[in-house]
Design an enzyme around this catalytic site. Structure first.
Site, PDB file in Angstrom:
ATOM      1  N   TRP A 112     -29.448  -3.370  27.282  1.00  9.05           N
ATOM      2  CA  TRP A 112     -28.238  -3.171  26.477  1.00  9.05           C
ATOM      3  C   TRP A 112     -27.812  -4.448  25.786  1.00  9.05           C
ATOM      4  CZ3 TRP A 112     -27.911   1.490  25.176  1.00  9.05           C
ATOM      5  CH2 TRP A 112     -28.256   2.514  26.070  1.00  9.05           C
ATOM      6  N   ASP A 180     -19.117  -5.528  27.234  1.00  9.16           N
ATOM      7  CA  ASP A 180     -19.557  -4.141  27.249  1.00  9.16           C
ATOM      8  C   ASP A 180     -19.421  -3.673  28.695  1.00  9.16           C
ATOM      9  OD1 ASP A 180     -20.905  -1.741  27.334  1.00  9.16           O
ATOM     10  OD2 ASP A 180     -22.788  -2.493  26.504  1.00  9.16           O
ATOM     11  N   LYS A 204     -19.969   7.519  30.998  1.00  8.40           N
ATOM     12  CA  LYS A 204     -20.456   7.095  32.302  1.00  8.40           C
ATOM     13  C   LYS A 204     -19.367   7.147  33.354  1.00  8.40           C
ATOM     14  CE  LYS A 204     -24.306   5.035  30.239  1.00  8.40           C
ATOM     15  NZ  LYS A 204     -24.507   4.253  29.033  1.00  8.40           N
TER      16      LYS A 204
HETATM   17  C1  LIG Z   1     -25.031   3.704  27.955  1.00  7.23           C
HETATM   18  C2  LIG Z   1     -24.740   2.332  27.573  1.00  7.23           C
HETATM   19  C3  LIG Z   1     -24.585   1.962  26.221  1.00  7.23           C
HETATM   20  C4  LIG Z   1     -24.797   2.925  25.069  1.00  7.23           C
HETATM   21  O1  LIG Z   1     -23.773   3.824  24.975  1.00  7.23           O
HETATM   22  P1  LIG Z   1     -23.726   4.908  23.791  1.00  7.23           P
HETATM   23  O2  LIG Z   1     -22.397   5.531  24.006  1.00  7.23           O
HETATM   24  O3  LIG Z   1     -24.879   5.841  24.026  1.00  7.23           O
HETATM   25  O4  LIG Z   1     -23.850   4.209  22.506  1.00  7.23           O
HETATM   26  C5  LIG Z   1     -24.270   0.647  25.948  1.00  7.23           C
HETATM   27  N1  LIG Z   1     -24.098  -0.251  26.925  1.00  7.23           N
HETATM   28  C6  LIG Z   1     -24.237   0.069  28.229  1.00  7.23           C
HETATM   29  C7  LIG Z   1     -24.025  -0.974  29.277  1.00  7.23           C
HETATM   30  C8  LIG Z   1     -24.575   1.366  28.599  1.00  7.23           C
HETATM   31  O5  LIG Z   1     -24.706   1.678  29.885  1.00  7.23           O
END
Ligand SMILES: *Cc1c(COP(=O)(O)O)cnc(C)c1O
Length: 368
Positions: A112, A180, A204
């Site tokens: 990521w 993030d 998530k």
């Molecule tokens: C799943 C995830 C993403 C991507 O998320 P999207 O909503 O599919 O763009 C980015 N960063 C992390 C840490 C993730 O787990």
């Protein structure tokens, strides 16, 4: 005890370890499905009312307020619900914060982070302040080197694929911090006010796919020289109360219900306790059974995504099949890592981890 906190789930006995989209509280699913048919006894579906009606405006207000409350945010931090998922933030963050001739510091802790770095390079210079690439992302980068004039430091607080997590956050790096938090948002008590931008795809740990939580310290905005398209400028979203255009109404509603649920559980501190119990049970079991092996350095293990392999890779197929027969869903590792990954997000009950670890013990006995 019921397997998950929903009557229909309890009957089926499903244990949902999906990495994302992932398990949601049963009561959230029930209330969300009711709102699709008849929202708040209005006789209308949530999906067929205007986003500027008082009915929906209340949803947005409550969702934003709950985030402020649960994260204990100060007045400088604004809460937005935006389209596009975390991946859009990989681009939107540097577009709003990084001038072409400036440096942004990024930590490279896995898949990521690499994606975030790639986008930032479209807008300015990127320096890698720390990386764990050399050890295949089995640790969190330590001893960061940050240029004091860098526009910000970017970290991925929880690496969903590698199964690592920052347990000591770089609060004192001396420059603004962007995080993030897609896979560990609201899972533990941290000082959210120390961050200048926090973003997280909702699917998530806090809702359904289709919406992104973005928390912005408004003082950090307005410093870049480029012209920012209207929809991508955080300032416009702040000004319009996260209603610049039609928000993803259903996803915002599910996030609001999930936040309400979290508050009912006692908030972040209370859920953190349970998350700690789940992680401890899982990792203690993993460490006690030589059949299994955890590739991640112990001090950097994620409490959200547990990654493990078998000492004898030939046994992996059998374990996967046993999981399938026991309705353990989503345990297969990410295609880039292999082995197994079990996601233990807020909504996953302790009983599911108990069921999994019982299965691991049984399996180890058979192959011990
Ligand atoms: C799943 C995830 C993403 C991507 O998320 P999207 O909503 O599919 O763009 C980015 N960063 C992390 C840490 C993730 O787990």
């Amino acid at each position: 005890m019921k397997v998950a906190n929903s009557p229909f789930r309890g009957l089926e006995g499903i244990h949902n370890f999906n990495a994302g989209p992932s398990i949601l509280p049963g009561e959230v699913l029930e209330e969300a499905s009711r709102a699709v048919l008849d929202f708040n006894n209005s006789g209308l579906s949530l999906l067929e009312i205007g986003h500027r009606t008082p009915l929906f405006q209340e949803v947005m207000n409550e969702a934003r307020h709950l985030v402020k409350e649960l994260m204990q945010l100060d007045e400088e931090h604004e809460v937005l619900f935006l389209h596009g998922g975390a991946t859009t933030q990989f681009m939107q963050v540097p577009m709003n914060l990084l001038n072409e001739n400036e440096i942004a510091a990024y930590t490279d802790s896995g898949t990521w982070a690499v994606k975030a770095i790639k986008e930032a390079k479209l807008f300015g210079h990127v320096e890698i302040a720390g990386s764990s690439r050399e050890n295949n992302y089995t640790t969190i980068p330590k001893d960061l080197l940050v240029t004091p004039t860098a526009a910000y430091l970017h970290i991925t607080t929880n690496e969903t694929i590698a199964g690592t997590q920052w347990h000591t956050l770089p609060y004192d790096c001396g420059i603004p911090i962007v995080a993030d938090m897609s896979s560990d948002i609201l899972s533990r008590v941290i000082d959210f006010n120390k961050f200048d931008i926090i973003y997280a795809g909702a699917q998530k740990n806090m809702g359904a796919a289709g919406v992104n939580l973005v928390v912005v310290n408004k003082n950090i905005l307005g410093k870049v020289k480029r012209t920012i398209p209207t929809i991508l400028d955080y300032r416009n979203h702040i000004k319009e109360g996260s209603m610049l255009n039609t928000p993803p109404v259903f996803a915002v509603y599910v996030a609001m219900l999930t936040l309400r649920w979290l508050k009912q559980q006692g908030g972040v501190a209370a859920i953190e306790k349970i998350n700690n119990q789940k992680a401890k049970l899982f990792y203690d079991t993993l460490d006690a059974l030589p059949v299994f092996k955890g590739p991640v350095a112990k001090e950097d293990r994620s409490k959200m995504n547990g990654v493990f392999v078998m000492q004898d890779a030939g046994l992996e197929k059998e374990f996967l099949e046993i999981c399938r027969l026991q309705s353990m869903i989503g345990v297969k590792g990410h295609r880039s890592v292999g082995g197994f990954r079990v996601s233990m997000y807020n909504a996953l009950p302790l009983e599911s981890v108990k069921a999994l670890t019982d299965l691991m013990k049984e399996f180890a006995q058979r192959h011990g």
